[in-house]
Design an enzyme around this catalytic site. Structure first.
Site, PDB file in Angstrom:
ATOM      1  N   GLU A 157       0.819  -1.213   0.000  1.00 36.91           N
ATOM      2  CA  GLU A 157       0.000   0.000   0.000  1.00 36.91           C
ATOM      3  C   GLU A 157       0.855   1.265   0.000  1.00 36.91           C
ATOM      4  O   GLU A 157       0.589   2.238   0.699  1.00 36.91           O
ATOM      5  CB  GLU A 157      -0.956  -0.007   1.203  1.00 36.91           C
ATOM      6  CG  GLU A 157      -1.886  -1.207   1.211  1.00 36.91           C
ATOM      7  CD  GLU A 157      -2.826  -1.233   2.394  1.00 36.91           C
ATOM      8  OE1 GLU A 157      -3.982  -1.633   2.213  1.00 36.91           O
ATOM      9  OE2 GLU A 157      -2.390  -0.872   3.502  1.00 36.91           O
ATOM     10  N   ASP A 159      -8.684  -9.076   3.089  1.00 37.91           N
ATOM     11  CA  ASP A 159      -8.510  -8.040   4.118  1.00 37.91           C
ATOM     12  C   ASP A 159      -9.661  -8.036   5.113  1.00 37.91           C
ATOM     13  O   ASP A 159     -10.446  -7.099   5.137  1.00 37.91           O
ATOM     14  CB  ASP A 159      -8.395  -6.671   3.436  1.00 37.91           C
ATOM     15  CG  ASP A 159      -7.873  -5.588   4.373  1.00 37.91           C
ATOM     16  OD1 ASP A 159      -7.466  -5.912   5.495  1.00 37.91           O
ATOM     17  OD2 ASP A 159      -7.881  -4.414   3.972  1.00 37.91           O
ATOM     18  N   GLU A 173     -13.315  -3.337  11.165  1.00 41.90           N
ATOM     19  CA  GLU A 173     -13.090  -2.419  10.049  1.00 41.90           C
ATOM     20  C   GLU A 173     -14.121  -2.580   8.941  1.00 41.90           C
ATOM     21  O   GLU A 173     -14.711  -1.608   8.472  1.00 41.90           O
ATOM     22  CB  GLU A 173     -11.683  -2.629   9.480  1.00 41.90           C
ATOM     23  CG  GLU A 173     -11.393  -1.760   8.272  1.00 41.90           C
ATOM     24  CD  GLU A 173     -10.021  -2.004   7.690  1.00 41.90           C
ATOM     25  OE1 GLU A 173      -9.739  -1.453   6.613  1.00 41.90           O
ATOM     26  OE2 GLU A 173      -9.225  -2.760   8.293  1.00 41.90           O
TER      27      GLU A 173
END
Length: 838
Positions: free
Chosen positions: A298, A378, A406
């Protein structure tokens, strides 16, 4: 009335037992904590036992550090095996079963004294917490426990994603939904670390033995002289509870902190920099557990930036640690290209971990451990296990979970995640054709690793609830329990947590919260994304509200490949990305074949027409429609069930949870409509039950008579009913008016509006000129999750005014008072017969 509770003590409330249960416990004489110090885990165990017994049983006991031989039958003695032997109590440990590192033996006695024996000091403290847990649940009133407890994994860590925020006065937490950092503020370690000590106490009670204190997206300023001293203070605060600390590193620290021209892991100056810094850290933290590394992911720099292998980068840090003891490098396998070309049908982010790490097995130093996210993408609502678990044989692994929700409602929705974790831990990878459960791989049993286990991204903050939602603490509790024993059933763990957190004896409380908790994951999966499609949240913004279109058309690789004919990723070896073939042959064959792929992972592995028939007989698209309606419908029951507990739980916590569950129920409808209307627009296949796009009781704001409001298009379109909403064009007051087209009667008036950052608009709703409800758009300060700046699926929400008498033809007005950037946006109102959900 029950006294109010903040939640700060979580499951360590030590609430008093009823007189009936108290009377079944004989009076204990005293506590002996076989310790030579005042701040080591054994002395802490003595203090914890003293306080716990005082609160639970009402008995005030003294604590001594030496056993004098008197009244031993009615004393609680806690210490290590060696301390028992030295104190003249060798008979108590003579025939103990083998205890592994951190293990303990608990003999609760026959209603009299007890022996708590740890393999080490940490184990003794764990035993004290176990004794108090059993006592607080009433389990020792009628039973004697004589049992050895050994850990299923040696590594049981939490990873804090706390930020230094050196350039702004925050103390933020990435994926933090429970307040500010308890570790950092304004670029430095906090002076007051009292919450850190409280956190260490919670961690020790669930047998967590390590804490990485800062974000993997880290800053080199963590290692300035002031913060080195501060890190030492954090370690000092957590050490009495047996919790060792480690730190996350920024790979380019040699350039950023020392001004070196490179961070090349093979450059001698860089190697020396890390050796020197490591020595400094150990000088202040002699028991530091090691380093966590996020690199080449990332946009982060890493060894690949300098033309080196990931192993060469990891080994540099590993060698720097070796002279100082048993420190380890936890090198995250979260390495992938986030600029993938979606047009290339062979590209697949899910393949990245195996592609980057599998060929390096055997090239890592023996103190490098690869930390693997539980699934290939993820932390989605449902994933298969990462195939990398089956590829590393010489290099130990850590299985990484996420206590932060998340992608699962960010602790504004309640989702008890242990049942999902169970699906991962119990998955059989069939390495070499033999049973190879993920829990046995991570626990070291399959390959004989001595150091391996678990880590979880954990986001406790300075809010008294720790995570922003009292019920979400069940996830932190369950994570610790599963680290220790990954075979424990999720429901059993939840029941223990409920008894400790809310009530040990009231069956209504226990059963109600159990049912909500065990239904919460399948419910959220149903209304957020099912059949393995991933969580259909906005991956380009806050990862919170619905935005199914955001998955595709970008380089992040969380694709669904949805078009007007079909959806799902073809991950087969025959025609797709080959991800299925990354698993061992038996598993690969199951996922390669659409007939043997379970439906709950169908769209993970296969690209299928919307009309594809599932094993249930439903088409994929009808399953989507039905699941989103079923899930959101069940979410409506959570507030009602919680309401039945009024008076059985203290008002402060009851009201907090009632507010959260009511919000979740409303937002689940936003999810339902957004996802269903998106796919209806994509494929054009109507809902067989004629629900999607048809809302009998709804009146669109844009169809109302507007004064001071203007109609706007909403992006994405499906985040608004009909694709449009109204926002105030007047800076002071805006009104939307309609007349009731339905028969006279009592109505539950639902208003769907948008509550985003930038101001706190006020609203009123009037029936024939009489105010029947008022509210303020202040959810950004009440919910604590990552909020939106826009009118979208993140900010869409609902408020109810129930039981309002509304005559046919009555004038109904919603008045908005804008505040700053908050233009009092409205989507629609629903005039619902009582008990009906639109």
């Amino acid at each position: 009335m029950l006294p109010p509770e903040t939640g700060l003590d979580a499951w360590l409330r030590y609430a008093p037992l009823s007189e009936t249960l108290r009377s079944q416990h004989k009076q204990l004489s005293h506590i002996v904590a076989l310790s030579d110090g005042s701040a080591d885990p054994v002395s802490v165990a003595g203090q914890e036992l003293q306080e716990g017994i005082r609160k639970i049983l009402g008995h005030s006991l003294t604590v001594s550090s030496r056993h004098d031989g008197a009244s031993s039958d009615s004393a609680i003695v806690v210490g290590t095996v060696s301390a028992f032997q030295k104190s003249g109590l060798s008979a108590a440990v003579q025939s103990l079963p083998a205890l592994e590192e951190d293990g303990f033996w608990l003999d609760s006695g026959d209603g009299n004294g007890a022996h708590i024996v740890g393999q080490n000091e940490r184990g003794a403290l764990y035993g004290a917490f176990e004794y108090l847990s059993l006592l607080a649940q009433g389990k020792l009133a009628s039973a004697t426990v004589r049992k050895a407890y050994n850990p299923g994994a040696s590594i049981r860590y939490v990873n804090q994603w706390d930020n230094l925020d050196e350039n702004c006065p925050h103390g933020s937490i990435e994926r933090g939904y429970g307040g500010k950092s308890i570790f950092f503020r304004d670029g430095f370690v906090l002076e007051d670390l009292s919450r850190v000590r409280q956190y260490a106490r919670l961690l020790a009670s669930i047998r967590i033995n390590g804490c990485i204190v800062n974000n993997v997206n880290s800053s080199h300023e963590l290692f300035n002289e002031t913060n080195l001293e501060g890190l030492g203070r954090i370690a000092d605060a957590m050490r009495p509870y047996g919790v060792r600390i480690g730190v996350s590193l920024f790979f380019d620290t040699p350039r950023g902190l020392a001004g070196l021209p490179t961070s090349d892991p093979l450059d001698p100056a860089v190697v020396k920099f890390w050796e020197d810094l490591t020595a400094k850290l150990y000088k202040r933290i002699p028991d530091m557990l090691g380093y966590t590394i996020k690199a080449n992911s990332e946009g982060q720099p890493g060894p690949l930036t300098y033309g080196r292998t990931l192993a060469e980068g990891a080994n540099m840090f590993a060698r720097a640690l070796k002279p100082h003891g048993d420190g380890i490098v936890m090198y995250r396998a979260f390495v992938y290209n986030h600029h993938l070309d979606e047009a290339d049908l062979k590209n697949d982010r899910a393949n990245a971990a195996v592609e980057y790490f599998a060929h390096l097995d055997g090239e890592f130093e023996d103190n490098v451990i690869i930390q693997i996210k539980f699934g290939p993408i993820d932390f989605q609502i449902r994933e298969p296990p990462s195939p990398l678990f089956a590829h590393l044989r010489k290099t130990p692994v850590i299985c990484e979970f996420m206590v932060c929700q998340e992608y699962l409602g960010q602790q504004s929705h309640y989702v008890y995640m242990a049942p999902e974790w169970e699906t991962i831990l119990g998955f059989d990878m069939r390495i070499d054709g033999k049973q190879s459960l993920v829990r046995d791989i991570a626990g070291g049993k399959v390959h004989g690793w001595k150091r391996s286990g678990y880590a979880a991204v954990t986001n406790v903050g300075d809010d008294s609830t720790w995570l922003g939602h009292h019920l979400s603490m069940s996830n932190l509790y369950a994570y610790g329990r599963l680290c220790w024993d990954a075979t424990e059933p999720a429901q059993d763990i939840l029941l223990d947590w409920i008894r400790l957190t809310f009530s040990a004896e009231n069956s209504t409380v226990i059963d109600t919260i159990r049912d909500i908790g065990m239904e919460s994951w399948p419910t959220y999966e149903a209304y957020s994304g099912n059949l393995g499609i991933q969580t259909l949240c906005d991956i380009l913004y806050t990862h919170y509200g619905p935005s199914p279109g955001s998955q595709d058309g970008n380089g992040w690789g969380q694709w669904t490949r949805a078009d007007d004919k079909a959806l799902g990723m073809d991950r087969t070896a025959a025609t797709g990305t080959g991800n299925a073939a990354q698993y061992p042959p038996e598993v690969a064959a199951r996922f390669e074949n659409i007939e043997t792929t379970p439906d709950d992972l169908l769209l993970w592995f296969h690209h299928v027409p919307y009309t594809h028939k599932l094993k249930s007989g439903k088409t994929v698209i009808q399953h989507f429609y039905d699941a989103h309606y079923d899930g959101s419908q069940n979410a409506q029951t959570f507030p009602k069930r919680w309401a039945s507990l009024k008076g059985l739980i203290d008002d402060a916590r009851w009201e907090h949870v009632a507010f959260k569950l009511a919000y979740q129920a409303g937002h689940s409808l936003v999810w339902r409509d957004s996802v269903n209307n998106f796919y209806l627009a994509k494929c054009g296949i109507p809902d067989e039950k004629n629900r999607v796009g048809n809302y009998r009781w709804r009146i669109e704001a844009e169809s109302m008579q507007l004064e001071g409001y203007e109609v706007v298009d909403v992006t994405p379109r499906e985040a608004a009913s009909g694709g449009r909403a109204v926002v105030a064009s007047s800076p002071t007051k805006a009104t939307a008016t309609t007349r009731n087209p339905f028969p006279t009667g009592k109505r539950d008036i639902a208003v769907n509006y948008y509550d985003h950052t930038g101001g706190h608009a006020r609203y009123e709703i009037l029936v024939d000129g009489k105010v029947v409800g008022q509210w303020t758009g202040d959810l950004d300060t009440r919910l604590l999750h990552a909020f939106s700046e826009h009118v979208d699926g993140h900010s869409a929400t609902r408020v109810y005014f129930r039981g309002v008498e509304v005559k046919e033809g009555a004038e109904i007005s919603v008045v908005g008072y804008p505040d700053g950037k908050d233009k009092a946006p409205l989507d629609y109102i629903s005039l619902l017969p009582e008990g009906v959900v639109d």
